[in-house]
Design a protein around this motif. Structure first.
Motif, PDB file in Angstrom:
ATOM      1  N   ASP A 259      -8.431   7.036   3.571  1.00  0.00           N
ATOM      2  CA  ASP A 259      -8.455   6.724   2.204  1.00  0.00           C
ATOM      3  C   ASP A 259      -8.078   6.032   2.165  1.00  0.00           C
ATOM      4  N   ASP A 260      -7.441   6.819   1.136  1.00  0.00           N
ATOM      5  CA  ASP A 260      -6.133   7.503  -0.156  1.00  0.00           C
ATOM      6  C   ASP A 260      -4.789   7.398   1.207  1.00  0.00           C
ATOM      7  N   GLY A 261      -4.563   5.994   1.397  1.00  0.00           N
ATOM      8  CA  GLY A 261      -3.243   5.640   1.699  1.00  0.00           C
ATOM      9  C   GLY A 261      -3.422   4.814   3.075  1.00  0.00           C
TER      10      GLY A 261
ATOM     11  N   LEU B 221      -2.976  -2.356  -2.290  1.00  0.00           N
ATOM     12  CA  LEU B 221      -4.797  -2.174  -1.152  1.00  0.00           C
ATOM     13  C   LEU B 221      -3.885  -0.887  -1.585  1.00  0.00           C
ATOM     14  N   ASP B 222      -5.704  -0.602  -2.437  1.00  0.00           N
ATOM     15  CA  ASP B 222      -5.289   1.421  -2.452  1.00  0.00           C
ATOM     16  C   ASP B 222      -7.121   1.497  -2.134  1.00  0.00           C
ATOM     17  N   MET B 223      -7.112   3.181  -1.171  1.00  0.00           N
ATOM     18  CA  MET B 223      -8.636   2.710  -0.969  1.00  0.00           C
ATOM     19  C   MET B 223      -9.975   1.722  -0.669  1.00  0.00           C
ATOM     20  N   VAL B 224      -8.530   1.224   0.425  1.00  0.00           N
ATOM     21  CA  VAL B 224     -10.055   0.313   0.555  1.00  0.00           C
ATOM     22  C   VAL B 224     -11.353   0.423   1.809  1.00  0.00           C
TER      23      VAL B 224
ATOM     24  N   THR C  43       4.687  10.069 -13.336  1.00  0.00           N
ATOM     25  CA  THR C  43       4.647  10.762 -11.967  1.00  0.00           C
ATOM     26  C   THR C  43       3.664  10.684 -10.494  1.00  0.00           C
ATOM     27  N   TRP C  44       3.526   9.366 -11.157  1.00  0.00           N
ATOM     28  CA  TRP C  44       3.078   8.925  -9.555  1.00  0.00           C
ATOM     29  C   TRP C  44       3.571   7.728  -8.796  1.00  0.00           C
ATOM     30  N   CYS C  45       3.755   7.107  -8.632  1.00  0.00           N
ATOM     31  CA  CYS C  45       3.876   5.868  -7.944  1.00  0.00           C
ATOM     32  C   CYS C  45       5.912   6.227  -8.413  1.00  0.00           C
TER      33      CYS C  45
ATOM     34  N   ALA D  76       5.482   8.029  -1.677  1.00  0.00           N
ATOM     35  CA  ALA D  76       5.363   8.904  -2.945  1.00  0.00           C
ATOM     36  C   ALA D  76       4.956   8.881  -4.110  1.00  0.00           C
ATOM     37  N   GLU D  77       3.571   7.772  -3.291  1.00  0.00           N
ATOM     38  CA  GLU D  77       3.006   7.571  -4.772  1.00  0.00           C
ATOM     39  C   GLU D  77       1.652   8.307  -5.375  1.00  0.00           C
ATOM     40  N   ASP D  78       1.485   9.595  -4.047  1.00  0.00           N
ATOM     41  CA  ASP D  78       1.091  10.616  -4.581  1.00  0.00           C
ATOM     42  C   ASP D  78       1.213  11.448  -4.792  1.00  0.00           C
TER      43      ASP D  78
ATOM     44  N   GLY E 211     -14.485   7.901 -12.179  1.00  0.00           N
ATOM     45  CA  GLY E 211     -14.140   6.153 -12.134  1.00  0.00           C
ATOM     46  C   GLY E 211     -13.475   6.229 -10.625  1.00  0.00           C
ATOM     47  N   PHE E 212     -13.432   7.509  -9.840  1.00  0.00           N
ATOM     48  CA  PHE E 212     -12.632   8.078  -8.648  1.00  0.00           C
ATOM     49  C   PHE E 212     -14.004   8.258  -8.028  1.00  0.00           C
ATOM     50  N   ARG E 213     -13.513   7.935  -6.815  1.00  0.00           N
ATOM     51  CA  ARG E 213     -15.068   8.319  -6.160  1.00  0.00           C
ATOM     52  C   ARG E 213     -15.257   9.430  -4.953  1.00  0.00           C
TER      53      ARG E 213
ATOM     54  N   ALA F 164       0.746  -1.219   0.131  1.00  0.00           N
ATOM     55  CA  ALA F 164      -0.257   0.488   0.150  1.00  0.00           C
ATOM     56  C   ALA F 164       0.904   1.373  -0.310  1.00  0.00           C
ATOM     57  N   HIS F 165       0.772   2.550  -0.294  1.00  0.00           N
ATOM     58  CA  HIS F 165       0.884   3.763  -0.521  1.00  0.00           C
ATOM     59  C   HIS F 165       1.026   4.155   1.447  1.00  0.00           C
ATOM     60  N   TRP F 166       1.998   4.637   1.622  1.00  0.00           N
ATOM     61  CA  TRP F 166       1.327   5.503   3.356  1.00  0.00           C
ATOM     62  C   TRP F 166       1.469   6.832   2.991  1.00  0.00           C
TER      63      TRP F 166
ATOM     64  N   GLY G 268      -8.893   0.445 -16.070  1.00  0.00           N
ATOM     65  CA  GLY G 268      -7.687  -0.026 -15.761  1.00  0.00           C
ATOM     66  C   GLY G 268      -6.703   1.723 -14.859  1.00  0.00           C
ATOM     67  N   VAL G 269      -5.904   0.901 -13.691  1.00  0.00           N
ATOM     68  CA  VAL G 269      -5.791   2.265 -13.078  1.00  0.00           C
ATOM     69  C   VAL G 269      -4.553   2.217 -12.939  1.00  0.00           C
ATOM     70  N   THR G 270      -3.534   3.864 -13.509  1.00  0.00           N
ATOM     71  CA  THR G 270      -2.126   3.254 -12.735  1.00  0.00           C
ATOM     72  C   THR G 270      -1.550   3.717 -11.257  1.00  0.00           C
ATOM     73  N   ASP G 271      -1.023   2.168 -11.004  1.00  0.00           N
ATOM     74  CA  ASP G 271      -0.804   2.544  -9.339  1.00  0.00           C
ATOM     75  C   ASP G 271       0.010   1.672  -9.090  1.00  0.00           C
TER      76      ASP G 271
HETATM   77  C1  AHN Z   1      -3.859   8.247 -11.914  1.00  0.00           C
HETATM   78  O1  AHN Z   1      -4.318   9.597 -11.166  1.00  0.00           O
HETATM   79  C2  AHN Z   1      -2.980   8.392 -12.895  1.00  0.00           C
HETATM   80  N1  AHN Z   1      -3.327   7.652 -10.656  1.00  0.00           N
HETATM   81  C3  AHN Z   1      -3.912   7.566  -9.581  1.00  0.00           C
HETATM   82  C4  AHN Z   1      -3.548   6.229  -8.393  1.00  0.00           C
HETATM   83  C5  AHN Z   1      -3.652   6.506  -7.175  1.00  0.00           C
HETATM   84  C6  AHN Z   1      -4.335   8.187  -6.573  1.00  0.00           C
HETATM   85  N2  AHN Z   1      -4.252   6.009  -6.505  1.00  0.00           N
HETATM   86  C7  AHN Z   1      -4.573   6.673  -4.947  1.00  0.00           C
HETATM   87  N3  AHN Z   1      -4.516   7.596  -5.189  1.00  0.00           N
END
Ligand code: AHN
Ligand code: ZN
Length: 257
Positions: free
Chosen positions: A71-73, A147-150, A122-124, A103-105, A223-225, A46-48, A194-197
């Motif tokens: 949620d996000d992290g 696990l991302d946004m669970v 620029t992500w992940c 440094a995911e976000d 796609g995102f909530r 997961a990203h912290w 698909g999600v870049t993650d």
């Molecule tokens: C993009 O917005 C391209 N990816 C989002 C991945 C992410 C951000 N997961 C959590 N926050």
């Protein structure tokens, strides 16, 4: 310190990474290994870090404010720490590595897209660094679960596209375990977008098949909530029943191997 308390062997990895705008990011990945000598391994991650911008907030005055990231992290970190606690009490058969990526976000914010390159790289940044420089040279695992946004109420976990492309049999195994535990209302048995993650970075850099359990609804607008990358990503959105469903499902998969 929590991972150590639960009996894991802990590695810390520090790196200075480069953000979308050139800012140096002092990043730290944290790795906790259970049964470190077993060859057969599962990777959980997961990203912290939390996003320093609320660039999807409906109020533009909030766009440059950091968000809580409940949620996000934090949700993924919370579920994995409880999984670690369980494994500390009863060791699984297989080896398990839990990684908290930094440094995911820090991806290019909406308000800067006209000034900087908006590429998916620029992500992940933390997971990509670890993939190129794993804590053990030549590190391998049979598969990985992100696990991302669970943690949000009314979460839906569709079978994410990159996960299906590279790790379909593990996706099916996880979703079937969830269904058998009665969590089919969260783990939807249908393909999602698909999600870049972080899973994509780990797949690309190490070849380990990875899947993403992510609250992403292919039928919604982006796609995102709704709370995603807004000031509203706080504890008011978190539902412990969702965290439980995800944590228990992952434990089921781990202990059944
Ligand atoms: C993009 O917005 C391209 N990816 C989002 C991945 C992410 C951000 N997961 C959590 N926050
Ligand atoms: Zn995010």
């Amino acid at each position: 310190s929590e991972l150590k308390r639960f009996g894991a062997q802990v590695y810390e990895q520090e790196a200075t990474l480069k953000a979308y705008d050139g800012t140096p990011l002092e990043a730290r990945n944290i790795i906790g290994s259970f049964n470190p000598d077993k060859d057969k391994r599962i990777l959980l991650f997961a990203h912290w870090d939390t996003r320093p911008y609320s660039d999807h907030d409906p109020d533009p005055a909030n766009h440059k404010k950091p968000l809580d990231g409940a949620d996000d992290g934090a949700s993924g970190v919370g579920a994995l720490l409880e999984i670690a606690r369980q494994m500390g009490m009863k060791a699984p058969e297989v080896g398990v590595d839990i990684i908290f990526f930094d440094a995911e976000d820090y991806g290019t914010p909406e308000f800067a897209k006209d000034r900087y390159n908006d590429t998916s790289d620029t992500w992940c940044l933390g997971s990509r660094f670890w993939g190129k420089n794993p804590h053990k040279p030549g590190y391998k695992a049979e598969f990985g679960i992100l696990l991302d946004m669970v943690g949000a109420k009314d979460a839906v976990f569709y079978k994410e596209y990159i996960s299906m492309k590279y790790a379909a049999r593990y996706v099916d195994e996880v979703w079937e375990a969830a269904r058998n535990l009665g969590y089919g209302k969260y783990f939807i048995n249908a393909n999602g977008g698909g999600v870049t993650d972080d899973h994509e970075a780990v797949i690309e850099e190490t070849g380990i098949p990875c899947l993403d359990i992510i609250n992403y609804d292919p039928n919604s607008e982006n796609g995102f909530r709704e709370h995603w990358h807004t000031q509203n990503d706080n504890m008011s959105n978190i539902d412990k029943n969702v965290l439980k469903a995800v944590g228990q499902t992952v434990l089921e998969v781990v202990y059944n191997r």
